[in-house]
Design a protein around this motif. Structure first.
Motif, PDB file in Angstrom:
ATOM      1  N   ALA A 510       0.841  -1.142  -0.084  1.00 12.67           N
ATOM      2  CA  ALA A 510      -0.011  -0.108   0.020  1.00 12.67           C
ATOM      3  C   ALA A 510       0.763   1.327  -0.039  1.00 12.67           C
ATOM      4  O   ALA A 510       0.593   2.031  -0.812  1.00 12.67           O
ATOM      5  N   GLY A 511       1.782   1.395   0.978  1.00  8.60           N
ATOM      6  CA  GLY A 511       2.906   2.278   0.868  1.00  8.60           C
ATOM      7  C   GLY A 511       3.533   2.706  -0.387  1.00  8.60           C
ATOM      8  O   GLY A 511       3.807   3.818  -0.794  1.00  8.60           O
ATOM      9  N   ILE A 512       3.865   1.619  -1.030  1.00  7.86           N
ATOM     10  CA  ILE A 512       4.515   1.740  -2.388  1.00  7.86           C
ATOM     11  C   ILE A 512       3.597   2.350  -3.474  1.00  7.86           C
ATOM     12  O   ILE A 512       4.240   2.903  -4.183  1.00  7.86           O
ATOM     13  N   LEU A 513       2.502   1.855  -3.637  1.00  7.26           N
ATOM     14  CA  LEU A 513       1.525   2.403  -4.541  1.00  7.26           C
ATOM     15  C   LEU A 513       1.226   3.747  -4.131  1.00  7.26           C
ATOM     16  O   LEU A 513       1.141   4.565  -4.968  1.00  7.26           O
ATOM     17  N   ASP A 514       1.005   4.420  -2.972  1.00  5.41           N
ATOM     18  CA  ASP A 514       0.897   5.612  -2.435  1.00  5.41           C
ATOM     19  C   ASP A 514       1.950   6.496  -2.799  1.00  5.41           C
ATOM     20  O   ASP A 514       1.704   7.487  -3.457  1.00  5.41           O
ATOM     21  N   GLY A 515       3.354   5.823  -2.668  1.00  5.84           N
ATOM     22  CA  GLY A 515       4.230   6.381  -2.962  1.00  5.84           C
ATOM     23  C   GLY A 515       4.502   6.677  -4.530  1.00  5.84           C
ATOM     24  O   GLY A 515       5.038   7.824  -4.796  1.00  5.84           O
ATOM     25  N   ALA A 518       2.308   9.418  -5.428  1.00 10.73           N
ATOM     26  CA  ALA A 518       2.601  10.839  -5.357  1.00 10.73           C
ATOM     27  C   ALA A 518       4.007  11.331  -5.707  1.00 10.73           C
ATOM     28  O   ALA A 518       4.368  12.353  -5.627  1.00 10.73           O
ATOM     29  N   GLY A 519       4.586  10.377  -6.643  1.00 10.35           N
ATOM     30  CA  GLY A 519       5.867  10.777  -7.070  1.00 10.35           C
ATOM     31  C   GLY A 519       7.207  10.528  -6.333  1.00 10.35           C
ATOM     32  O   GLY A 519       8.426  10.828  -6.518  1.00 10.35           O
ATOM     33  N   GLU A 520       7.005   9.889  -5.055  1.00  3.76           N
ATOM     34  CA  GLU A 520       7.956   9.605  -4.029  1.00  3.76           C
ATOM     35  C   GLU A 520       8.731   8.354  -4.544  1.00  3.76           C
ATOM     36  O   GLU A 520       9.993   8.128  -3.850  1.00  3.76           O
ATOM     37  N   ILE A 521       8.050   7.452  -5.046  1.00  4.40           N
ATOM     38  CA  ILE A 521       8.569   6.160  -5.541  1.00  4.40           C
ATOM     39  C   ILE A 521       8.786   6.280  -7.182  1.00  4.40           C
ATOM     40  O   ILE A 521       7.799   6.451  -7.747  1.00  4.40           O
ATOM     41  N   GLU A 522      10.155   6.307  -7.506  1.00  2.26           N
ATOM     42  CA  GLU A 522      10.254   6.212  -8.972  1.00  2.26           C
ATOM     43  C   GLU A 522      10.456   5.041  -9.668  1.00  2.26           C
ATOM     44  O   GLU A 522      10.171   5.254 -10.926  1.00  2.26           O
ATOM     45  N   ASP A 533      -3.475  -2.729  -8.218  1.00  2.00           N
ATOM     46  CA  ASP A 533      -4.046  -1.617  -8.873  1.00  2.00           C
ATOM     47  C   ASP A 533      -2.862  -0.875  -9.558  1.00  2.00           C
ATOM     48  O   ASP A 533      -2.324   0.057  -9.130  1.00  2.00           O
ATOM     49  N   MET A 534      -2.538  -1.257 -11.185  1.00  2.00           N
ATOM     50  CA  MET A 534      -1.579  -0.663 -11.918  1.00  2.00           C
ATOM     51  C   MET A 534      -1.914   0.857 -11.975  1.00  2.00           C
ATOM     52  O   MET A 534      -0.872   1.431 -12.157  1.00  2.00           O
ATOM     53  N   ASP A 535      -3.022   1.547 -11.942  1.00  2.00           N
ATOM     54  CA  ASP A 535      -3.227   2.866 -12.056  1.00  2.00           C
ATOM     55  C   ASP A 535      -2.799   3.630 -10.907  1.00  2.00           C
ATOM     56  O   ASP A 535      -2.499   4.869 -11.077  1.00  2.00           O
ATOM     57  N   ARG A 536      -2.517   2.899  -9.846  1.00  2.00           N
ATOM     58  CA  ARG A 536      -1.746   3.650  -8.768  1.00  2.00           C
ATOM     59  C   ARG A 536      -0.368   3.886  -8.994  1.00  2.00           C
ATOM     60  O   ARG A 536       0.164   4.433  -8.118  1.00  2.00           O
ATOM     61  N   LEU A 537       0.254   3.292  -9.749  1.00  2.00           N
ATOM     62  CA  LEU A 537       1.788   3.465 -10.007  1.00  2.00           C
ATOM     63  C   LEU A 537       2.086   4.694 -10.596  1.00  2.00           C
ATOM     64  O   LEU A 537       3.303   4.969 -10.774  1.00  2.00           O
ATOM     65  N   GLY A 538       1.044   5.614 -11.066  1.00  2.00           N
ATOM     66  CA  GLY A 538       1.513   6.989 -11.429  1.00  2.00           C
ATOM     67  C   GLY A 538       2.334   7.047 -12.450  1.00  2.00           C
ATOM     68  O   GLY A 538       2.144   6.259 -13.535  1.00  2.00           O
ATOM     69  N   GLN A 539       3.430   8.022 -12.312  1.00  2.00           N
ATOM     70  CA  GLN A 539       4.560   8.099 -13.548  1.00  2.00           C
ATOM     71  C   GLN A 539       5.822   7.183 -13.177  1.00  2.00           C
ATOM     72  O   GLN A 539       6.761   7.486 -13.860  1.00  2.00           O
ATOM     73  N   ALA A 540       5.706   6.450 -12.221  1.00  2.00           N
ATOM     74  CA  ALA A 540       6.786   5.341 -11.691  1.00  2.00           C
ATOM     75  C   ALA A 540       7.358   4.746 -13.035  1.00  2.00           C
ATOM     76  O   ALA A 540       6.371   4.385 -13.937  1.00  2.00           O
TER      77      ALA A 540
END
Length: 691
Positions: A510-515, A518-522, A533-540
């Motif tokens: 959950a923390g990895i997906l949130d990060g 939010a751009g905190e995990i690149e 949920d792949m949509d929560r991976l953002g721009q990573a």
């Protein structure tokens, strides 16, 4: 003990066994069709006839119990003549289509006709013809071949617990059929194919595909669930043709689930057979060097706190230890194997194991199911529960979804509030647990994979302690441990044993997906992880290593093609903590490679070279991280301890983790056969629910 004579040899046998079993214990072969050691005795094929002194006619050895002074002759003139007569009657209506029968080459009727038959037929009348029955997308019928042994009927009724097979008519007009001509609705239905001694019931997906003598046979382990069923993989060339069960009394006996047996056609579809890298928004084929360069270009120089890894449900222990070491080399504390977010504590092994063991279910006398549907999550464990229930003196209570488990149970409630009532003694079922000598509970992922899963885990632990489910011995182990966690992922226990959980200050799934959102995990490394949920991976930047073009591959920026469980020598740990080895049965397609080898090669490109170069060295590393992983095919009692939390629980009901038994992972989702099963068995139920 009972004293008797068999073929001139005086023997002593246990009272209550049959003559056939007594003969088998001496190594004497008695032909039979209807008899099976795990089914009730029918005594209707009459092929097992032997001569008993002082009896005017031959006796059916499978149905006759031994007695003092009994004298048996298994190969006398009377017995031989009787068997030939029975075989002649069996073949009266049997079609002569062995050359095109899928059972050819492994048919009991063929073998016994050769050894015990007369070698000729006197029958000149018309043969009987019987209409084939529709038993669904898995079992193909040719009922003219049926010899009325009734094994399939007894299996469906006694083992599977689905009373949908029976016989109509009498004598020559008798037919084995499903009631109301509907499909056979059981997660274990494919086992009737193995039980059928003739070609009346065969595999529909395997029909006319191969002959047994064309196939290479490899003993291995199933990964479709966390039971770790022992299987035999039959291959022709590089293609898996079929999967059959292997005998293991401690795990699956001689049964396997339909998903284990029939999902193997998914190994041929949507395979990743070359590396890919995303260029200008599109995934394009790449060389291994180019794929590694793309990863290295994004990872090198990046702070480890901005890198994360998630291990999927089918990952093997060798790949997971390599992933763990790679993340440590990159300075990343963000790693997790609990893809579904289950709140399991990796520091106390007894808190995430099926401690009773699968075979140990038969010693229990009460069971509480919490947030689980074992019929879908682990059909072989559900079959053990039914087996124990049939013995009598076994009460079952359910907290969670109300489902058909093939045995009677008392429905207690839907969620944590009921669990608290039972734990506090306010519920009537608490008295059942108090009276039981060896009570057990089974805690499912439906209760753990939710925000308050840690509190539910703690409540279940306290309940187990309150009702004497855990009885420690002097050395810290347990004489009886009735606390059980039922996993759905083959990789989960191995991952927890290896410590694939966040280090101090690290992030869980959950923390990895949130990060990432939010751009905190690149950078996110997905080792076969498709259930997030792949949509929560953002721009990573996503690196996906796996064997199928599933959800993770679609989201990836770099794809590294790995090997499926049939294509590598690998270690898995089942839900009871038993370490088992899968073996390579076919080579991976194209440029795909074993997962640990990919991680080893990538580590060199990233400047964090892993210190092992062959499988032996990787397994030595496994034993270094956790010495228990070197103890193959053994279960050891885990020390009890404190785990779970004391927080508040959400009153929301437990939701089962599986809503489609037939499609739970990248392999079964790629299987055409499993898609047909989902349509045939779940389609009407879903339409009714939607309506």
């Amino acid at each position: 003990m009972v004293k008797m004579a068999i073929d001139g040899r005086e023997v002593e046998v246990e009272p209550g066994v049959t003559v056939l079993q007594a003969c088998q214990s001496l190594g004497i072969e008695i032909p039979h069709f209807c008899y099976h050691e795990r089914l009730s005795i029918a005594g209707n094929c009459r092929m097992c006839l032997v001569e008993m002194e002082k009896s005017p006619k031959p006796i059916a050895s499978c149905a006759m119990q031994v007695a003092d002074g009994m004298v048996i002759h298994t190969n006398s003139e009377m017995a031989v003549k009787a068997r030939r007569g029975v075989m002649e009657f069996l073949l009266i209506n049997h079609p002569l289509d062995c050359p095109i029968c899928d059972q050819g080459g492994e048919c009991d009727l063929q073998d016994q006709a050769m050894v015990f038959g007369a070698g000729r037929s006197r029958y000149v009348e018309h043969k009987r013809a019987v209409k084939d029955k529709d038993m669904g997308p898995l079992v193909k019928t040719f009922m003219t071949r049926c010899i009325h042994c009734t094994r399939c009927i007894r299996f469906a009724t006694e083992i599977a617990g689905v009373e949908e097979l029976g016989a109509v008519g009498r004598g020559e007009d008798m037919e084995v059929t499903t009631y109301l001509e509907q499909s056979l609705r059981s997660e274990l239905s494919g086992n009737v194919i193995d039980l059928c001694p003739v070609g009346a019931l065969t595999s529909k997906p395997y029909a006319f595909i191969a002959r047994p003598w064309e196939l290479s046979k490899t003993e291995s382990i199933d990964v479709m669930d966390a039971v770790g069923s022992n299987i035999r993989i039959d291959t022709r060339g590089s293609e898996v043709m079929r999967i059959l069960p292997l005998l293991n009394e401690d795990i699956n006996e001689e049964w396997i689930s339909d998903k284990t047996r029939f999902a193997c056609d998914g190994l041929r579809c949507q395979r990743l057979d070359r590396p890919y890298a995303r260029r200008d928004g599109r995934l394009e084929p790449a060389t291994w060097a180019a794929a590694f360069a793309a990863v290295a270009g994004r990872v090198k120089g990046l702070d480890g706190a901005r890198i994360a890894a998630i291990a999927g449900d089918l990952a093997d222990a060798e790949a997971m230890v390599a992933l763990k070491d790679l993340m440590a080399g990159l300075g990343s504390p963000n790693i997790d194997c609990r893809q579904d977010g289950a709140k399991l504590d990796a520091t106390v092994r007894a808190g995430y194991l099926f401690n009773t063991t699968i075979a140990g279910i038969e010693a229990a006398d009460a069971c509480l199911l919490i947030g689980t549907n074992p019929r879908w999550e682990a059909p072989l464990i559900n079959a053990r529960l039914r087996k124990r229930w049939l013995m009598g003196g076994f009460e079952v209570g359910v907290i969670g979804p109300k489902v058909d488990l093939t045995y009677r149970y008392e429905y207690l409630g839907a969620g944590p509030e009921t669990l608290a009532e039972v734990a506090g003694g306010a519920h009537a079922f608490a008295k059942v647990l108090e009276k039981a000598e060896r009570p057990m509970l089974i805690l499912g992922q439906g209760a753990l994979a939710r925000p308050d899963g840690g509190a539910v885990l703690g409540a279940a632990r306290r309940l187990a302690e309150a009702f004497g489910m855990v009885r420690p011995s002097g050395n810290g182990a347990s004489r009886w441990n009735g606390f059980n966690v039922l996993h759905t992922a083959a990789a989960r226990v191995g991952g927890l044993d290896l410590g694939l959980v966040p280090d101090e200050g690290g992030r869980d799934v959950a923390g990895i997906l949130d990060g990432a959102a939010a751009g905190e995990i690149e950078v996110v490394y997905l080792l076969g992880a498709d259930e997030i949920d792949m949509d929560r991976l953002g721009q990573a930047f996503v690196i996906y290593q796996g064997h199928h073009g599933d959800a993770g591959a679609h989201r990836a920026d770099v794809i590294l093609p790995g090997a499926a469980f049939t294509e590598k020598d690998a270690t898995y740990v089942n839900t009871e903590g038993r370490v088992q080895r899968a073996r390579l049965a076919a080579f991976p397609p194209g440029e795909a490679r074993e997962d640990w080898k990919i991680l080893r090669a990538l580590s060199e490109a990233l400047g964090a070279k892993l210190p092992y170069d062959n499988l032996g060295e990787v397994r030595a590393r496994l034993a270094e991280v956790n010495p228990g992983l070197a103890a193959v095919d053994r279960t050891e009692s885990a020390p009890w301890g404190e785990f779970g939390t004391d927080g508040e629980t959400d009153p929301a009901p437990f939701v089962p983790p599986i809503d489609n038994f037939y499609m739970t992972d990248s392999i079964s989702r790629s299987s055409e056969t499993m898609a047909k099963c989902a349509e045939a068995f779940l389609g009407p139920r879903r339409e009714k629910a939607d309506g």
